[in-house]
Design a protein around this motif. Structure first.
Motif, PDB file in Angstrom:
ATOM      1  N   PHE A  12       0.929  -1.038   0.333  1.00 31.18           N
ATOM      2  CA  PHE A  12       0.197   0.119  -0.069  1.00 31.18           C
ATOM      3  C   PHE A  12       0.504   0.893  -0.183  1.00 31.18           C
ATOM      4  CE2 PHE A  12       0.792  -1.011   4.958  1.00 31.18           C
ATOM      5  CZ  PHE A  12       1.167   0.192   5.033  1.00 31.18           C
ATOM      6  N   GLU A  13       0.127   2.159  -0.394  1.00 33.58           N
ATOM      7  CA  GLU A  13       0.714   3.699  -0.170  1.00 33.58           C
ATOM      8  C   GLU A  13       0.632   4.768   0.412  1.00 33.58           C
ATOM      9  OE1 GLU A  13       2.555   4.782  -3.891  1.00 33.58           O
ATOM     10  OE2 GLU A  13       2.884   7.581  -3.101  1.00 33.58           O
ATOM     11  N   LEU A  14       0.208   4.808   1.867  1.00 32.12           N
ATOM     12  CA  LEU A  14      -0.348   6.251   2.553  1.00 32.12           C
ATOM     13  C   LEU A  14      -0.291   7.019   1.629  1.00 32.12           C
ATOM     14  CD1 LEU A  14       1.419   5.795   6.244  1.00 32.12           C
ATOM     15  CD2 LEU A  14      -0.568   3.798   5.454  1.00 32.12           C
ATOM     16  N   PRO A  15      -2.310   7.712   2.210  1.00 30.36           N
ATOM     17  CA  PRO A  15      -2.355   9.527   1.757  1.00 30.36           C
ATOM     18  C   PRO A  15      -0.827  10.668   1.861  1.00 30.36           C
ATOM     19  CG  PRO A  15      -4.076   8.239   2.490  1.00 30.36           C
ATOM     20  CD  PRO A  15      -2.564   7.343   2.851  1.00 30.36           C
ATOM     21  N   ARG A  16      -1.101   9.871   3.210  1.00 27.93           N
ATOM     22  CA  ARG A  16      -0.021  11.258   3.447  1.00 27.93           C
ATOM     23  C   ARG A  16       1.094  10.930   3.998  1.00 27.93           C
ATOM     24  NH1 ARG A  16      -2.593  15.903   4.149  1.00 27.93           N
ATOM     25  NH2 ARG A  16      -4.652  15.998   4.284  1.00 27.93           N
ATOM     26  N   GLY A  17       1.497   9.641   5.141  1.00 25.79           N
ATOM     27  CA  GLY A  17       2.283   9.059   5.149  1.00 25.79           C
ATOM     28  C   GLY A  17       2.753   9.102   6.754  1.00 25.79           C
ATOM     29  N   TYR A  18       3.800   8.021   7.097  1.00 29.75           N
ATOM     30  CA  TYR A  18       4.084   8.293   8.621  1.00 29.75           C
ATOM     31  C   TYR A  18       5.609   9.358   8.791  1.00 29.75           C
ATOM     32  CZ  TYR A  18       5.909   6.256  12.723  1.00 29.75           C
ATOM     33  OH  TYR A  18       6.446   6.325  14.181  1.00 29.75           O
ATOM     34  N   GLY A  60      12.190  12.157  11.472  1.00 31.84           N
ATOM     35  CA  GLY A  60      11.714  13.477  10.631  1.00 31.84           C
ATOM     36  C   GLY A  60      11.542  12.364   9.535  1.00 31.84           C
ATOM     37  N   THR A  61      11.375  11.558   8.966  1.00 28.27           N
ATOM     38  CA  THR A  61      11.808  10.257   7.738  1.00 28.27           C
ATOM     39  C   THR A  61       9.993  10.458   7.400  1.00 28.27           C
ATOM     40  OG1 THR A  61      14.060   9.810   8.675  1.00 28.27           O
ATOM     41  CG2 THR A  61      12.377   9.099   6.254  1.00 28.27           C
ATOM     42  N   LEU A  62      10.013  10.942   5.951  1.00 24.01           N
ATOM     43  CA  LEU A  62       8.555   9.845   5.088  1.00 24.01           C
ATOM     44  C   LEU A  62       8.771   8.996   5.002  1.00 24.01           C
ATOM     45  CD1 LEU A  62       6.134  11.484   4.839  1.00 24.01           C
ATOM     46  CD2 LEU A  62       6.479  12.334   2.743  1.00 24.01           C
ATOM     47  N   HIS A  63       7.464   7.655   5.482  1.00 21.63           N
ATOM     48  CA  HIS A  63       7.302   7.219   4.901  1.00 21.63           C
ATOM     49  C   HIS A  63       5.972   6.653   4.225  1.00 21.63           C
ATOM     50  CE1 HIS A  63      11.354   5.420   7.409  1.00 21.63           C
ATOM     51  NE2 HIS A  63      10.478   5.908   8.337  1.00 21.63           N
ATOM     52  N   ARG A  64       5.958   5.320   2.882  1.00 21.52           N
ATOM     53  CA  ARG A  64       4.662   6.354   2.779  1.00 21.52           C
ATOM     54  C   ARG A  64       4.251   4.729   2.570  1.00 21.52           C
ATOM     55  NH1 ARG A  64       3.046  10.818  -1.703  1.00 21.52           N
ATOM     56  NH2 ARG A  64       1.473   9.574  -0.535  1.00 21.52           N
ATOM     57  N   HIS A  65       5.246   4.109   1.667  1.00 22.88           N
ATOM     58  CA  HIS A  65       5.145   3.013   1.207  1.00 22.88           C
ATOM     59  C   HIS A  65       5.141   1.585   2.555  1.00 22.88           C
ATOM     60  CE1 HIS A  65       5.540   3.994  -2.511  1.00 22.88           C
ATOM     61  NE2 HIS A  65       5.775   4.855  -2.798  1.00 22.88           N
ATOM     62  N   GLY A  93       7.742   1.648   4.737  1.00 23.50           N
ATOM     63  CA  GLY A  93       8.744   2.075   4.562  1.00 23.50           C
ATOM     64  C   GLY A  93       9.786   1.586   5.122  1.00 23.50           C
ATOM     65  N   THR A  94      11.116   2.313   6.167  1.00 24.77           N
ATOM     66  CA  THR A  94      11.646   0.893   6.957  1.00 24.77           C
ATOM     67  C   THR A  94      11.122   0.492   7.881  1.00 24.77           C
ATOM     68  OG1 THR A  94      13.175   2.946   7.204  1.00 24.77           O
ATOM     69  CG2 THR A  94      14.407   2.286   5.696  1.00 24.77           C
ATOM     70  N   ILE A  95      10.036   0.904   8.796  1.00 27.90           N
ATOM     71  CA  ILE A  95      10.091   0.118   9.819  1.00 27.90           C
ATOM     72  C   ILE A  95       9.868  -1.434   9.702  1.00 27.90           C
ATOM     73  CG2 ILE A  95       8.687   0.806  11.643  1.00 27.90           C
ATOM     74  CD1 ILE A  95       8.562   3.669  10.864  1.00 27.90           C
ATOM     75  N   THR A  96      10.455  -2.000  10.350  1.00 27.53           N
ATOM     76  CA  THR A  96       9.890  -2.979   9.923  1.00 27.53           C
ATOM     77  C   THR A  96       8.580  -3.900  11.781  1.00 27.53           C
ATOM     78  OG1 THR A  96      11.444  -4.172  10.845  1.00 27.53           O
ATOM     79  CG2 THR A  96      11.144  -4.399   8.978  1.00 27.53           C
ATOM     80  N   ASP A  97       9.537  -2.643  12.938  1.00 27.68           N
ATOM     81  CA  ASP A  97       8.746  -2.883  14.039  1.00 27.68           C
ATOM     82  C   ASP A  97       7.255  -2.647  14.446  1.00 27.68           C
ATOM     83  OD1 ASP A  97       8.377  -3.861  16.553  1.00 27.68           O
ATOM     84  OD2 ASP A  97       9.644  -2.682  17.080  1.00 27.68           O
ATOM     85  N   VAL A  98       6.219  -2.473  13.155  1.00 29.69           N
ATOM     86  CA  VAL A  98       5.689  -1.801  13.763  1.00 29.69           C
ATOM     87  C   VAL A  98       4.315  -1.665  14.429  1.00 29.69           C
ATOM     88  CG1 VAL A  98       2.925  -1.100  12.341  1.00 29.69           C
ATOM     89  CG2 VAL A  98       5.249  -1.453  11.170  1.00 29.69           C
ATOM     90  N   VAL A 138       0.911   3.175  14.719  1.00 22.09           N
ATOM     91  CA  VAL A 138      -0.059   3.706  14.472  1.00 22.09           C
ATOM     92  C   VAL A 138      -0.753   5.050  15.533  1.00 22.09           C
ATOM     93  CG1 VAL A 138      -2.127   2.724  13.651  1.00 22.09           C
ATOM     94  CG2 VAL A 138      -0.033   1.543  13.973  1.00 22.09           C
ATOM     95  N   GLU A 139      -0.355   4.921  16.300  1.00 18.29           N
ATOM     96  CA  GLU A 139      -0.958   6.180  17.442  1.00 18.29           C
ATOM     97  C   GLU A 139      -0.542   7.560  16.768  1.00 18.29           C
ATOM     98  OE1 GLU A 139       0.126   5.210  21.245  1.00 18.29           O
ATOM     99  OE2 GLU A 139      -2.024   4.229  21.440  1.00 18.29           O
ATOM    100  N   ARG A 140       0.794   7.750  16.381  1.00 15.19           N
ATOM    101  CA  ARG A 140       1.295   9.060  15.641  1.00 15.19           C
ATOM    102  C   ARG A 140       0.911   9.080  14.362  1.00 15.19           C
ATOM    103  NH1 ARG A 140       5.320   6.622  19.508  1.00 15.19           N
ATOM    104  NH2 ARG A 140       6.219   5.717  17.208  1.00 15.19           N
ATOM    105  N   MET A 141       0.274   7.931  13.644  1.00 14.77           N
ATOM    106  CA  MET A 141      -0.332   8.082  11.991  1.00 14.77           C
ATOM    107  C   MET A 141      -1.524   9.481  11.872  1.00 14.77           C
ATOM    108  SD  MET A 141      -0.283   4.742  10.069  1.00 14.77           S
ATOM    109  CE  MET A 141       1.172   3.873  10.115  1.00 14.77           C
ATOM    110  N   TYR A 142      -1.411  10.337  11.444  1.00 11.74           N
ATOM    111  CA  TYR A 142      -2.393  10.890  10.477  1.00 11.74           C
ATOM    112  C   TYR A 142      -3.247  10.517  10.557  1.00 11.74           C
ATOM    113  CZ  TYR A 142       1.635  14.128   9.601  1.00 11.74           C
ATOM    114  OH  TYR A 142       2.504  15.243   9.904  1.00 11.74           O
TER     115      TYR A 142
END
Length: 169
Positions: free
Chosen positions: A54-60, A65-70, A110-115, A120-124
């Motif tokens: 998936f690709e997030l509309p805004r991104g995490y 400060g790195t933006l992760h969308r995929h 993105g590069t985060i594998t420990d979700v 999820v709480e800090r997502m838009y």
């Protein structure tokens, strides 16, 4: 044949009681959440897809400060849907159920594998709503394609809802 009723205090107790015993007596390590399935005998492909991109509309945005969308989400299991029911955060606030559930089935952002739930709480809110809809589509329909009808020509076609930029399919 006679039925027995067994009661336990929590899902974890039930899972521990029904888990196969390890040779050493210690608890067996859990397999990774998105472990690839072993190849089919004689190279047969059963066509079961268990992970969806998936690709997030805004991104995490992470702490650096790195933006992760995929990202990727795996199919949910019955255990994934039962576990949040015994989570104290969900018992205190039923709206937290989707946060816990999404944190269990998202394999990477993105590069985060420990979700975990904190991620999820800090997502838009836009991204959480997108992921809730994505979860529903993937787990109820088994794919991310949807049949749509053009409002102008009334022609029917399919679009893939699994990503792309905003406005794209």
């Amino acid at each position: 044949m006679r039925r027995r009723t067994v009661t336990a205090g929590s899902l974890e107790e039930i899972l521990q009681a029904t888990a196969p015993a390890a040779d050493t007596g210690a608890a067996a390590p859990r397999p990774p959440a998105a472990a690839p399935a072993p190849p089919s005998p004689a190279g047969q492909d059963h066509g079961l897809r268990t992970e969806f991109e998936f690709e997030l509309p805004r991104g995490y945005v992470d702490e650096a400060g790195t933006l992760h969308r995929h990202g990727a989400m795996r199919l949910a299991t019955a255990r994934d849907e039962l576990r949040p029911q015994i989570d104290l955060r969900v018992k205190e606030n039923p709206a937290y159920l989707s946060v816990v559930l999404l944190s269990q089935v998202i394999t990477r952002i993105g590069t985060i594998t420990d979700v975990h739930a904190g991620v999820v709480e800090r997502m838009y809110a836009t991204d959480v709503a997108f992921l809730q809809d994505f979860y529903r589509r993937v787990n109820s329909e088994g794919h991310t394609r949807a049949a749509v009808t053009c409002p102008h020509c009334e022609g029917g076609f399919e679009v893939d809802l699994s990503g792309g930029r905003l406005g794209e399919s």
